[in-house]
Design a protein around this motif. Structure first.
Motif: not given
Lengths: 569, 299, 291
Positions: A246, A311-313, A315, A317, A321, A323-324
């Motif tokens: 990303y 990142d599509r997700e 919102a 995270k 998260k 950070g991972e």
């Protein structure tokens, strides 16, 4: 959420405070007090014994109480506060110091609950049942309530009389906003805990290994950043043949901001300022997030999202998260402390990955201004009727004196090499606003000249860490990225030198309408902005502006401007 | 006549007395604090010093943006949870009861109770991973079966369903234990009688086990009705995000964001009161229904 | 004879439960793995089912403090005291409530008095002020007395009591036993499954409950384990660090500390639970003998 942002800032500041040393920042002479103190008590470091043991009737910033007094106090503890063997909150180097130097014994009426939710609960319960400690730590909202209920002492006079020279100079460094935030109807009701506002400026972090691999230049404009984001997404920078990277990272709290993977740095590039009150052309204060520049930035973000550069997700995270996911990310807009957490972990676990801090950049030829906030979140108050309000001031003096003042002994009172955190044993943890900046300047000077004589032992350790990193020790990556030559502090220093800072012009406590409406207005903003980034029509922004004004924003704006008028008067 | 009845009842009164006293002291006395719901409560002024503002807190609640949507979400999710909370544990208890191997049975009982101990703070992070549309295991499976991946935590159509299923997974152990205990209390001779009549295991379950569990089922359902406005703050708070506010925001999360962050205890009390009144109504209704139609007193 | 259909059913049943167990276990294994991993690996999301960069640092960090064992002791004290008191109260309330109204006229009124308390609550502040005014702050009683009457458990118990045959009570009375004796000598032994259930729930509650520990106890030395773990070990977000402690940070992070905390908190309950399971069986045996 605002609270978590503030507590993150507070937690982090304690972090960075530990990276420090007394800076021999000689801007205040130890000399005498210009107060009417007759005696020179200024700690020539070891003569703790007889500072003029005359009664506290004498206006002496470090006057000792004889016979000693016991004060019931309360404060929030910091995470992972560590003690030496056999020591605890009631028995440690600072408790002994308060007794020896000031004749004060602190009795913590309750201990060991953290900043934020837990401490506030306990304190609110105490307040509600009428059990106010004598001197205690509060947040802005509690302060406002206590002042309104007439339950805290007016400290204006004692602050003027008893604050030591050095401490006064620090408040000057902090600017008006610190003390003003504790001032109600012209009277000072609390001692604000100083912290650095410069340290809250956004910093742009870019994957160094990716940038070099794809042969991209250092970003100098927002256009560069966008091109880089797209390249990071499509150019397979991690070389595994899969499109799994990303361009830019954001967390689900990016609108409100947590200090990591936020929108703010991106917005600043478009001359848009979130969560800030700025002056408009006619000199009135207006709310940053409803200005047209925000719309432009949101549109660009929407395009980036559509192109897969975000990142599509995102919102769903949170900070941990995201950070991972750092190994898969190219750019993030955060704050100067990010290298410690979460970036260090990622760098250690993904050898070869590296990040560089950059200044934020602009979309046009007007330079981008970095948003900063007045980071005072804690105050020390004295309950009404307590007979020694000046004790609070003296404690405040001693804190700064021993940690950062000209005669400071950071090794003893801050963090010593055994990892004991004396720093956290003080009644209120605070740091001079320019502390990190000074560390950065001094350490880098020493790096250049090879002369470390002006550094104390802690600064020398910082220096040593940077050197170790230069020699390949990846465990010291974070320190080097914060204080080294190409570091986040370097970026901040440049902001300061160039004057590219946009402060928040409102720093009073919440106004009445704010207390009522702010939360729902913020909720609206977060939802609308997030959805726009994810693809909703950009026209929803205009609708949001209208709604914001109607649902209370106009009233708040009015109150904010009234507050400002009141300040000047 | 009367005095001897009283004498007979006296031990019963005495037995209840300690519990009664405790409940009066520790539940009813603090209930007086419900008056906070009608005040502009400020901790510094205490309950006695805070101003009386009548229904204003409730008005503030009703006026919260999207409150209607949020109430609907709360009821929808809570009802689905109640239904799932009946079907899943009962099924599990019955199935578990069929397992002859004692040690295996005990092992399973322990294992399914384990997720109860994990906090939603931790589970939230794990769920985001597992349910991720791109990399999550569940979606890998879905893709392998030929379907499109589902954004469980980010899609308003799926979010409530996800909430209910994950909640069951975490809490089914609790109810299953209770139902199992109920099953073990059923008189074995009833089963023998049914077998003599030629009933298969399945019919035995229908005619012996389920009826034997009926009182407990009704009881647990009734008690959970008292929770219908609770929908699970802890869970939802840790797995929701702005994109699913539309379907996932419940009364408690909304109030938390808008009221509690600033420690508005009065608003929280008002919310609690509002929920309590509704729960009272529901429980009374089911009590009456059970009494009227099944001649059964739930408590 | 077992039909083929039944054999298939049994097989499927077993498989079903094995799958279910795996689904329930794997997040726990994941967390266990995190607790034994280094912080860098945990924050980078590299840990799945096996520790990465195995380290005992998180456990070491928690277990090394003397306060830890002190708080564990307090938790045990609370558990034993609280469960015993709760159980006695549960039985003494459930027994009268399980009688018919003709035998106990105030029954329904009392029942509603108790149930009402599940629905309505004064909230945190009044609760705190009450405990404080009773002088119970910083004592074990603040943790054990307010939650002593658990109406949910009472209602469960009274339903189990009702399921017991009336003849038991009648024959006990004919033998001259009063209510007290009937309760303890007859009802109690026959209700072991439900008693075990209720006791388990109560114990879990007392072991895990940390919030009351936090608000009612002012000294760390009075914290039960759950409060200690919650307030001393883990913070809301970021752990404060120092450059000199960067090595420590490498091995301890929020996630690993939280993960270790969960295990330390859960372990004792896991030990107790199988023990209580025995009573479910015992209950059946006793329950069937009577007829």
């Amino acid at each position: 959420m605002k609270n978590s942002k503030l507590s993150v800032i507070a937690a982090v500041l304690s972090t960075v405070v530990l990276l420090t040393a007394c800076s021999g920042n000689g801007n205040s002479n130890t000399g005498g007090n210009t107060n009417t103190g007759k005696s020179s008590n200024e700690a020539s470091s070891n003569s703790t014994t007889t500072n003029n043991s005359q009664q506290s009737v004498d206006i002496d910033p470090f006057g000792k109480y004889d016979p000693p007094i016991t004060i019931d106090v309360a404060k929030a503890s910091s995470a992972n506060m560590r003690f030496g063997d056999g020591e605890d909150i009631n028995n440690n180097v600072w408790q002994r110091e308060y007794e020896e130097r000031l004749g004060i014994k602190l009795n913590y009426v309750f201990a060991s609950v953290f900043e934020g939710g837990a401490y506030d609960q306990k304190l609110n319960l105490s307040i509600a049942s009428g059990d106010l400690p004598d001197i205690f730590q509060v947040n802005a909202q509690q302060l406002k309530q206590l002042v309104a209920a007439g339950q805290v002492e007016d400290l204006t006079e004692v602050f003027d009389q008893y604050t030591s020279e050095y401490t006064k100079s620090l408040y000057e460094d902090a600017g008006d906003s610190a003390l003003l935030s504790a001032t109600f109807e012209g009277k000072l009701y609390a001692i604000p805990a100083l912290a650095s506002s410069l340290d809250t400026a956004p910093v742009m972090y870019v994957r160094k290994d990716w940038r070099e691999k794809l042969g991209l230049p250092e970003p100098k404009t927002m256009q560069d950043v966008i091109a880089m984001a797209e390249a990071f997404t499509n150019g397979d920078p991690d070389g595994n043949g899969v499109k799994d990277t990303y361009g830019i990272a954001f967390t689900k709290d990016a609108v409100v901001g947590t200090g990591f993977a936020d929108l703010q740095g991106f917005m600043n590039g478009y001359h848009a300022y979130l969560n800030t009150w700025i002056e408009d052309a006619s000199g009135n204060l207006v709310y940053g997030p409803i200005q047209p520049e925000v719309k432009q930035a949101l549109q660009q973000l929407q395009d980036l999202y559509k192109a897969g550069a975000i990142d599509r997700e995102f919102a769903t995270k949170d900070m941990t998260k995201v950070g991972e996911d750092l190994s898969k990310i190219g750019i993030q807009f955060g704050q100067m402390w990010n290298p410690i957490m979460p970036m260090q972990g990622s760098v250690l676990s993904n050898p070869g990955s590296d990040w560089e801090p950059f200044s934020i950049v602009s979309i046009d030829d007007k330079p981008a201004l970095a948003s900063v906030v007045a980071p005072v979140v804690k105050y020390l108050v004295v309950r009404k009727g307590y007979e020694h309000p000046e004790a609070a001031i003296k404690i405040n003096n001693l804190t700064y004196e021993n940690l950062q003042g000209p005669n400071a002994d950071y090794e003893k009172f801050g963090t010593n090499l055994d990892g004991q955190e004396g720093l956290h044993y003080t009644l209120m943890i605070a740091e001079p606003p320019l502390k990190n900046n000074t560390i950065y300047l001094k350490v880098n000077e020493a790096l250049k000249t090879g002369d470390d004589s002006k550094l104390n032992s802690e600064m020398k350790i910082t220096l040593g860490d940077i050197t170790a990193y230069n020699n390949g020790d990846m465990n010291k990556w974070a320190g080097a990225k914060i204080f080294g030559p190409d570091s986040s502090q370097a970026v901040l220093n440049q902001y300061q030198l160039d004057g590219r800072i946009m402060p928040n012009s409102f720093y009073g406590g919440a106004t009445d309408s704010m207390a009522d409406k702010n939360a729902s207005l913020e909720k609206l903003m977060v939802e609308v902005f997030t959805k726009i980034i994810m693809g909703d029509s950009i026209d929803n922004f205009d609708k949001f502006v209208e709604d914001w004004k109607k649902l209370g924003g106009d009233t708040i704006t009015q109150e904010v401007n009234e507050w400002r008028a009141g300040l000047k008067g | 006549m009367k005095t001897s009845k009283l004498k007979a009842e006296l031990p019963l009164h005495l037995l209840i007395l300690p519990g009664l006293i405790l409940v009066i002291v520790f539940s009813y006395v603090p209930m007086l604090g419900l008056v906070m719901a009608f005040q502009k409560f400020v901790p510094a002024l205490g309950i006695s010093g805070s101003k009386w503002i009548g229904w204003d807190n409730f008005k503030y609640l009703i006026d919260m943006p999207n409150m209607g949507q949020v109430i609907w979400n709360t009821i929808y999710i809570a009802v689905m949870k109640i239904i799932a909370g009946i079907i899943v544990p009962i099924t599990l208890a019955i199935l578990l009861n069929e397992i002859i191997h004692e040690r295996f049975k005990k092992l399973i009982q322990t294992i399914i109770y384990l997720p109860h101990f994990l906090s939603w703070v931790i589970l939230g992070g794990i769920l985001i991973d597992i349910l991720s549309p791109n990399t999550g295991i569940v979606n890998q499976l879905i893709k392998a079966l030929g379907f499109e991946p589902i954004f469980f935590l980010g899609d308003n159509k799926w979010f409530p369903f996800t909430v209910v299923i994950t909640d069951q997974w975490k809490e089914m152990g609790f109810n299953t234990i209770v139902y199992l205990a109920a099953i073990t209390g059923i008189n074995p001779s009833l089963y023998e009688a049914a077998k003599l009549d030629g009933a298969s295991r399945l019919r035995q379950t229908w005619h012996v086990t389920l009826p034997g569990m009926r009182p407990i089922i009704i009881l647990l359902v009734t008690l959970s009705l008292g929770q219908v406005l609770n929908a699970g703050f802890d869970q939802i708070f840790n797995i929701y995000s702005p994109v699913v506010y539309e379907s996932g925001d419940i009364i408690d999360t909304l109030v938390y964001r808008l009221g509690l962050v600033d420690a508005q205890y009065a608003v929280a009390t008002a919310v609690g009161m509002f929920k309590s009144v509704i729960s009272l109504g529901l429980i009374s209704l089911s009590y009456w229904l059970a009494y009227r139609f099944a001649n059964y007193r739930i408590f | 004879m077992i039909s083929r259909g039944q054999k298939i059913f049994i097989g499927v049943n077993y498989v079903f439960f094995i799958i279910l167990s795996v689904v329930c276990l794997f997040p726990l294994i994941h967390i266990l793995a995190i607790s034994f991993s280094s912080s860098a690996a945990a924050t980078a999301g590299l840990v799945t089912f096996w520790p990465v960069e195995f380290t005992l640092k998180s456990y070491d960090y928690i277990l090394n403090k003397p306060e830890f064992f002190n708080s564990m002791f307090i938790s045990f004290k609370r558990l034993v005291l609280g469960s015993a008191i709760s159980l006695v109260l549960c039985l003494t309330i459930a027994y009268p409530l399980s009688k018919e109204t003709k035998a106990f006229r105030m029954r329904t009124i009392y029942a509603w008095i108790f149930v009402f308390t599940i629905l309505f609550s004064g909230g945190l502040i009044p609760g705190y002020m009450l405990v404080r005014s009773l002088g119970m702050l910083d004592t074990i009683w603040a943790l054990v007395i307010p939650p002593a009457v658990n109406v949910f458990n009472v209602v469960l118990m009274l339903n189990f009591f009702r399921a017991l045959p009336k003849e038991l009570e009648e024959s006990a009375f004919m033998d001259g036993a009063g209510h007290w004796t009937t309760l303890w000598k007859i009802y109690f032994p026959l209700s072991l499954p439900s008693i075990a259930t209720v006791t388990l729930f109560t114990m879990v509650f007392h072991w895990n409950s940390w919030f009351d520990g936090m608000i009612f106890m002012n000294q760390v030395s009075n914290y039960p384990l759950s409060t200690y773990l919650q307030n001393v070990i883990t913070s809301g977000s970021i752990i404060s660090t120092s450059l000199t402690n960067l090595n420590d940070l490498k091995d301890i992070s929020d996630r690993t500390a939280k993960a270790a905390q969960i295990f330390i908190g859960t372990f004792p309950i896991l030990l107790v639970y199988p023990f209580l399971q025995r009573f479910f069986i015992k209950g059946i045996v006793l329950g069937s003998v009577k007829e």
